[in-house]
Design an enzyme around this catalytic site. Structure first.
Site, PDB file in Angstrom:
ATOM      1  N   THR A 128      37.465  53.661  26.081  1.00 28.64           N
ATOM      2  CA  THR A 128      38.219  53.265  24.887  1.00 28.64           C
ATOM      3  C   THR A 128      39.142  54.386  24.409  1.00 28.64           C
ATOM      4  O   THR A 128      38.839  55.576  24.610  1.00 28.64           O
ATOM      5  CB  THR A 128      37.219  52.904  23.761  1.00 28.64           C
ATOM      6  OG1 THR A 128      37.920  52.844  22.519  1.00 28.64           O
ATOM      7  CG2 THR A 128      36.121  53.943  23.602  1.00 28.64           C
ATOM      8  N   ASP A 129      40.216  54.007  23.709  1.00 23.46           N
ATOM      9  CA  ASP A 129      41.112  55.014  23.111  1.00 23.46           C
ATOM     10  C   ASP A 129      40.426  55.779  21.978  1.00 23.46           C
ATOM     11  O   ASP A 129      40.904  56.827  21.555  1.00 23.46           O
ATOM     12  CB  ASP A 129      42.411  54.365  22.610  1.00 23.46           C
ATOM     13  CG  ASP A 129      42.213  53.391  21.448  1.00 23.46           C
ATOM     14  OD1 ASP A 129      41.062  52.960  21.202  1.00 23.46           O
ATOM     15  OD2 ASP A 129      43.215  53.046  20.781  1.00 23.46           O
ATOM     16  N   GLU A 130      39.279  55.237  21.486  1.00 26.32           N
ATOM     17  CA  GLU A 130      38.624  55.893  20.343  1.00 26.32           C
ATOM     18  C   GLU A 130      38.096  57.281  20.706  1.00 26.32           C
ATOM     19  O   GLU A 130      37.810  58.078  19.818  1.00 26.32           O
ATOM     20  CB  GLU A 130      37.480  55.021  19.809  1.00 26.32           C
ATOM     21  CG  GLU A 130      37.993  53.705  19.260  1.00 26.32           C
ATOM     22  CD  GLU A 130      37.076  53.073  18.225  1.00 26.32           C
ATOM     23  OE1 GLU A 130      36.304  53.806  17.572  1.00 26.32           O
ATOM     24  OE2 GLU A 130      37.137  51.844  18.075  1.00 26.32           O
TER      25      GLU A 130
ATOM     26  N   TYR B  96      29.716  55.852  18.075  1.00 26.84           N
ATOM     27  CA  TYR B  96      30.155  54.994  19.196  1.00 26.84           C
ATOM     28  C   TYR B  96      31.117  55.770  20.083  1.00 26.84           C
ATOM     29  O   TYR B  96      30.928  55.864  21.310  1.00 26.84           O
ATOM     30  CB  TYR B  96      30.836  53.727  18.653  1.00 26.84           C
ATOM     31  CG  TYR B  96      31.717  53.016  19.659  1.00 26.84           C
ATOM     32  CD1 TYR B  96      31.163  52.351  20.759  1.00 26.84           C
ATOM     33  CD2 TYR B  96      33.114  53.007  19.522  1.00 26.84           C
ATOM     34  CE1 TYR B  96      31.982  51.706  21.695  1.00 26.84           C
ATOM     35  CE2 TYR B  96      33.923  52.364  20.447  1.00 26.84           C
ATOM     36  CZ  TYR B  96      33.362  51.719  21.528  1.00 26.84           C
ATOM     37  OH  TYR B  96      34.165  51.091  22.452  1.00 26.84           O
TER      38      TYR B  96
ATOM     39  N   LYS C  89      30.814  57.092  24.084  1.00 23.46           N
ATOM     40  CA  LYS C  89      31.772  56.697  25.118  1.00 23.46           C
ATOM     41  C   LYS C  89      32.413  57.957  25.736  1.00 23.46           C
ATOM     42  O   LYS C  89      32.621  58.023  26.947  1.00 23.46           O
ATOM     43  CB  LYS C  89      32.864  55.783  24.547  1.00 23.46           C
ATOM     44  CG  LYS C  89      32.393  54.424  24.059  1.00 23.46           C
ATOM     45  CD  LYS C  89      31.837  53.521  25.139  1.00 23.46           C
ATOM     46  CE  LYS C  89      32.887  52.990  26.090  1.00 23.46           C
ATOM     47  NZ  LYS C  89      32.334  51.964  27.007  1.00 23.46           N
TER      48      LYS C  89
HETATM   49  P1  NAD Z   1      30.789  43.317  23.652  1.00 21.79           P
HETATM   50  O1  NAD Z   1      29.844  43.930  22.680  1.00 21.79           O
HETATM   51  O2  NAD Z   1      31.419  42.010  23.349  1.00 21.79           O
HETATM   52  O3  NAD Z   1      30.086  43.182  25.076  1.00 21.79           O
HETATM   53  C1  NAD Z   1      29.192  44.139  25.578  1.00 21.79           C
HETATM   54  C2  NAD Z   1      28.235  43.423  26.529  1.00 21.79           C
HETATM   55  O4  NAD Z   1      27.355  44.408  27.081  1.00 21.79           O
HETATM   56  C3  NAD Z   1      27.334  42.384  25.832  1.00 21.79           C
HETATM   57  O5  NAD Z   1      27.355  41.170  26.566  1.00 21.79           O
HETATM   58  C4  NAD Z   1      25.950  43.022  25.855  1.00 21.79           C
HETATM   59  O6  NAD Z   1      24.881  42.085  25.972  1.00 21.79           O
HETATM   60  C5  NAD Z   1      26.048  43.885  27.110  1.00 21.79           C
HETATM   61  N1  NAD Z   1      25.106  45.005  27.083  1.00 21.79           N
HETATM   62  C6  NAD Z   1      24.884  45.876  26.053  1.00 21.79           C
HETATM   63  N2  NAD Z   1      23.943  46.760  26.405  1.00 21.79           N
HETATM   64  C7  NAD Z   1      23.564  46.450  27.681  1.00 21.79           C
HETATM   65  C8  NAD Z   1      22.636  47.010  28.585  1.00 21.79           C
HETATM   66  N3  NAD Z   1      21.897  48.083  28.260  1.00 21.79           N
HETATM   67  N4  NAD Z   1      22.501  46.443  29.816  1.00 21.79           N
HETATM   68  C9  NAD Z   1      23.241  45.348  30.164  1.00 21.79           C
HETATM   69  N5  NAD Z   1      24.132  44.767  29.336  1.00 21.79           N
HETATM   70  C10 NAD Z   1      24.288  45.318  28.105  1.00 21.79           C
HETATM   71  O7  NAD Z   1      31.896  44.434  23.889  1.00 21.79           O
HETATM   72  P2  NAD Z   1      33.403  44.274  24.328  1.00 21.79           P
HETATM   73  O8  NAD Z   1      34.246  44.271  23.127  1.00 21.79           O
HETATM   74  O9  NAD Z   1      33.509  43.184  25.316  1.00 21.79           O
HETATM   75  O10 NAD Z   1      33.623  45.684  25.053  1.00 21.79           O
HETATM   76  C11 NAD Z   1      33.355  45.842  26.448  1.00 21.79           C
HETATM   77  C12 NAD Z   1      33.666  47.266  26.850  1.00 21.79           C
HETATM   78  O11 NAD Z   1      35.032  47.567  26.558  1.00 21.79           O
HETATM   79  C13 NAD Z   1      32.835  48.318  26.115  1.00 21.79           C
HETATM   80  O12 NAD Z   1      32.503  49.318  27.031  1.00 21.79           O
HETATM   81  C14 NAD Z   1      33.785  48.875  25.069  1.00 21.79           C
HETATM   82  O13 NAD Z   1      33.483  50.215  24.794  1.00 21.79           O
HETATM   83  C15 NAD Z   1      35.110  48.749  25.794  1.00 21.79           C
HETATM   84  N6  NAD Z   1      36.278  48.595  24.917  1.00 21.79           N
HETATM   85  C16 NAD Z   1      36.301  47.627  23.953  1.00 21.79           C
HETATM   86  C17 NAD Z   1      37.438  47.474  23.155  1.00 21.79           C
HETATM   87  C18 NAD Z   1      37.527  46.382  22.110  1.00 21.79           C
HETATM   88  O14 NAD Z   1      38.514  46.333  21.362  1.00 21.79           O
HETATM   89  N7  NAD Z   1      36.578  45.484  22.003  1.00 21.79           N
HETATM   90  C19 NAD Z   1      38.547  48.311  23.342  1.00 21.79           C
HETATM   91  C20 NAD Z   1      38.492  49.280  24.347  1.00 21.79           C
HETATM   92  C21 NAD Z   1      37.355  49.402  25.133  1.00 21.79           C
END
Ligand code: NAD
Length: 331
Positions: free
Chosen positions: A122-124, A147, A151
């Site tokens: 993530t950009d964070e 968080y 990351k």
């Molecule tokens: P989300 O919370 O919707 O999905 C995360 C998924 O991971 C869920 O289905 C959860 O059940 C699963 N999970 C959590 N812990 C687990 C474990 N120990 N074992 C197996 N599965 C597990 O999140 P998202 O928004 O889809 O984000 C996905 C990824 O993208 C993350 O790594 C996040 O850091 C990154 N990201 C998100 C954003 C955003 O805006 N949402 C932006 C940049 C990066």
């Protein structure tokens, strides 16, 4: 191509699976997810009977299962994470366990079996960009909340495994995503759902925090392009350059839904709240040829329309946290 997608029942992972199988109908995907908060298998209803798709309920921290599964695939894409900043402020421990130890578990299997690893970050991790130009891939890591810190730790671990063991890894750092199937706790779906329900829409602090936004399908297309054309050991920023204040986003949503700005309710600011995130993604544009295809306003309107038409998807997910203005106060 066989891909192990970890965290594919979440928002971005499920978009990746839907998009990848649509573009590559001869590929096979195993979706491993422990089904924690934010997950929803209903995100994948359209493809659950596809013979090229299989779901396994499992935790990425389970090293032996990950090790077994990795032998049968070409690529691992890890979306599995504890992903909600407010929850990390209330209770950081699960973030350390999944985001750091979980990544370690995948890295150990990768180094034994020599597969391609896409680490979704993530950009964070760059922290607050207030008063600065946009961060590129060489900018210093400076996370502000638990968080982002977990990351960032995972990013460093991946970089160290590339340097030490020569694994075939790529790290992506994307800005805020929005789109269909996003869990109702996040800013855009929460604002849409509360507006539909005629509830006040909470805005942290003065609402002037700036975030860059990208439509989720543009993000997952970038990941697909990196699987095919990315270079091992590299970090790629991903953004659509849409820098907008939270207040402007909320007003745009209220406007699409024909609601008054009086529905906005200013609430206490999130502790450690970064004022601005901003990244530059010339590297992926110039070296891989990826560009976002969706205009922010069009994709926002499409997203709002989807939530209006699909209360059966979000209604079962509504709970106190969706309706509560300050989730970090909930233990
Ligand atoms: P989300 O919370 O919707 O999905 C995360 C998924 O991971 C869920 O289905 C959860 O059940 C699963 N999970 C959590 N812990 C687990 C474990 N120990 N074992 C197996 N599965 C597990 O999140 P998202 O928004 O889809 O984000 C996905 C990824 O993208 C993350 O790594 C996040 O850091 C990154 N990201 C998100 C954003 C955003 O805006 N949402 C932006 C940049 C990066």
């Amino acid at each position: 191509m066989k891909i192990l997608v970890c965290g594919g029942a979440g928002f971005i992972g499920s978009a990746f699976i839907r998009n990848y199988l649509k573009n590559n109908s001869d590929s096979k995907i195993i979706n491993l997810d422990s089904l924690t908060i934010g997950s929803n298998l209903a995100n994948l209803r359209d493809i659950e009977n596809n013979s090229n798709y299989k779901f396994i309920k499992e935790d990425i921290k389970n090293e032996s299962t990950i090790d077994d599964l990795i032998k049968h695939v070409d690529v691992i894409v890890n979306f599995a994470a504890e992903s909600h900043v407010d929850r990390s402020i209330a209770n950081p421990k699960p973030f350390l366990q999944t985001n750091v130890i979980g990544t370690y578990s995948i890295l150990e299997a990768i180094r034994k079996h020599d597969k391609q690893f896409i680490h979704v970050s993530t950009d964070e991790i760059y922290g607050d960009a207030q008063g600065k130009t946009s961060f590129d891939e060489n900018s210093q890591i400076n996370p502000s909340n638990p968080y982002a810190a977990t990351k960032a730790a995972a990013d460093n671990l991946v970089a160290s495994y590339y340097r030490t063991y020569g694994i075939n890894s790529i790290t992506t750092r994307c800005t805020n995503n929005f789109g269909e199937y996003q869990f109702p706790e996040k800013l855009i779906p929460k604002t849409i759902i509360r507006s539909i329900k005629n509830l006040k829409v909470p805005l942290y602090g003065d609402g002037m925090q700036i975030r860059s936004w990208i439509y989720v399908n543009d993000h997952v297309q970038a990941i697909e392009d990196l699987i095919k054309k990315g270079k091992a050991g590299q970090v790629y920023n991903i953004t659509a350059y849409e820098e907008i204040t939270n207040k402007t986003i909320v007003k745009k949503i209220l406007n699409i839904l024909g609601k008054s700005n009086d529905m906005i309710e200013y609430v206490g600011d999130r502790p450690g709240h970064d004022k601005r995130y901003s990244i530059d993604c010339k590297k992926i544009e110039n070296q891989i040829g990826w560009k976002p295809k969706h205009e922010f306003d069009d994709a926002l309107k499409q997203t709002v329309d989807w939530y209006v038409k699909n209360p059966s998807w979000w209604d079962p997910l509504i709970n106190e946290n969706t309706l509560h203005p300050q989730p970090w106060t909930i233990s």
